[in-house]
Design a protein around this motif. Sequence first.
Motif, PDB file in Angstrom:
ATOM      1  N   LYS A 404       0.779  -1.197   0.086  1.00  8.49           N
ATOM      2  CA  LYS A 404      -0.050   0.099  -0.231  1.00  8.49           C
ATOM      3  C   LYS A 404       0.937   1.333   0.140  1.00  8.49           C
ATOM      4  O   LYS A 404       0.337   2.288   0.073  1.00  8.49           O
ATOM      5  N   GLY A 405       2.009   1.092   0.230  1.00  3.61           N
ATOM      6  CA  GLY A 405       2.929   2.060   0.167  1.00  3.61           C
ATOM      7  C   GLY A 405       2.943   3.148   1.196  1.00  3.61           C
ATOM      8  O   GLY A 405       3.201   4.305   1.179  1.00  3.61           O
ATOM      9  N   LEU A 406       2.631   2.821   2.451  1.00  2.00           N
ATOM     10  CA  LEU A 406       2.273   3.391   3.750  1.00  2.00           C
ATOM     11  C   LEU A 406       3.353   3.326   4.544  1.00  2.00           C
ATOM     12  O   LEU A 406       3.877   2.417   4.888  1.00  2.00           O
ATOM     13  N   ARG A 407       3.727   4.469   5.013  1.00  2.00           N
ATOM     14  CA  ARG A 407       5.161   4.422   5.876  1.00  2.00           C
ATOM     15  C   ARG A 407       4.717   4.170   7.486  1.00  2.00           C
ATOM     16  O   ARG A 407       3.688   4.436   7.851  1.00  2.00           O
ATOM     17  N   LEU A 408       5.582   3.479   8.163  1.00  2.00           N
ATOM     18  CA  LEU A 408       5.438   3.467   9.638  1.00  2.00           C
ATOM     19  C   LEU A 408       6.006   4.591  10.239  1.00  2.00           C
ATOM     20  O   LEU A 408       7.054   5.155   9.666  1.00  2.00           O
TER      21      LEU A 408
END
Length: 621
Positions: A404-408
């Motif tokens: 999803k290309g979402l950063r932590l």
Amino acid sequence: MSWTDSVMMEKGKNMKRKKFVQLLAVVTAAATLFTAAPVFAADTNSSVVSSEAGETEGASTDSNSAAGSGTAESDTTVTSAGSEMAGNPSSGSTGTTGTGSTAAENENSGVNAAESTVTTAPKESESTEADSASDSSETKDTSEESEEEKEEAEEKDDKDDKDDAQEIPVVSYAAHVQQKGWPAEDAVSGTEAQTYAGFTGKGLRVEAIRASVKGDQNLGITYNTYVQQRRWTGWQSDGAVAGTTGQSLRVEAIVMKLTGSDADKYDLYYRAHVESFGWLAWAKNGELAGTTNLSRRVEAYEVAIVKKGEAAPARSSARNVAYLTVPTVTYQTHVQRYGWGQGEVSNGALSGTTGQGLRMEALKIHLNKTTGFTGGISYCSHIQRLGWEQNWKSDGALSGTEGKGLRLEAIRIRLTGEMANCFDVYYRTHVQRFGWTGWASNGADCGSAGYGYRLEAIEIRIVAKGCSAPGSTANTFHQYTIRDTYPQACARLDQVGWNLRSALNAAAGLRYVSTSYALTASNVSTIASYGFTTGGGDCYVMACCFYEMAKALGYDAHVMFGYVPLRAGGLGVHSWVEIDNYQGGTGVFDPDFQHESGSDGFNLYYGKPGTWRYTSGSRIN
């Protein structure tokens, strides 16, 4: 008497016992044969007498003959035996006299008796010979079987005697204890009651140990200690000291094993009484007993030798394991462009990247649970646009997102169950622009939130409860707050009140001072700072001060630039503020209008009667 003398004396007794049993067996067999011998002699003599009496085949059948025959048979048998032994064939008359008649008077009767004996004796002799032969054979077989059984029983008794005589060697062992030193007497294994070296319930550390084997010249013992600050101190043997004295260093674990040619005949058991845990289970033949990396002292230890394969002594213990240590924590990160390709790392190693500008997107964490403790590890991530996960993940489950290309942006990690009671988990993260954070622990936030900054790497360690953190614990989490962006605006709101009306009144309350600032997006904070610092300013300053206070309050505010009519005629430059989504529309707020006109400048709308006509207005931010 020594143990060896005792064994030899017992062996001598066993040999005498064996010879006596063998002699008794021979005497018994001889007695059996002797008892059977008269039967053979009587039968043989009876046959001889019958033969000497004649070969008359006719037998008297009258009653007197039958009666005489019975008497004569019995007497003739005895007489024949006597005659055979004396060499006097005429002694048969003596047997007749025994019946009360003379030979002359009862000549015919004597003949009939003899004839009767002749006809009866051979049959009895044949039967007796067969029976005697059978009895002799059976006696012989029984005797042979009895001899074999006795020999087997004797061999078994000898083996049992040898086993009984083989006493288990013992271990003499001692502990050098804090404040006590070496004991006056060593502990000795193999006693009925529990014995151990050291103390329990007094909080005293064991600092060194020694041990030796007694009762078997072909058996020795070697041992090693794990000591505070020194780790393993090296193997020592047969009474030598392992550990330290005079240095106040605790023994934390021990390992022991037997040596020598008889070592394979026995098992060596030993166990440790450990600070905070009590007695642990038995270790055996070179296994670890105690703890490592937990900073826990050994307070006592116990040793036992048993025959190979036998169970350890029955003892109660607080744990079902002999050795405790810090669990291994293993973790893996899913990184932009690399995915899971970097593999797992453990115990403080870096997972992720630094200096490459790549975001962490997910991670997995699990523990090695073979260390004697129950419980596990749980973790939770703060994800771009999603915030904190609602549910904690545990023991290797994925936290974060894939594809999803979402950063932590931040992480929380905690231990569960018994693990949480005995250990602390520390972790730190490498955050965009901030770099490495300090070490957070036991579920605290680590990373950042509100800035939109990515996590790039993580390190995780587990230490014994109460031990020092791996490093600095400062600045573990960077939480974006409005004070970070608008510190002066927040300080002014602290003075006047945290609401929009108070903010407008504070901005309009600045004294009017002309400035030369050019109103641009990059100058807004500079212009506002001038007003907060000096307490004065023009319409630009008033608008920028109100704008920052509105932003600190959470409103979607924008600084406006335009024109308004001048009293002298014409248009003059002016600045005010618009707030979107205020009470369902766009609100107009003009602190300078309120300052100069004395009218309310709160939540105006364009064209409202009694307000200024705003011309060519545009947002600069």
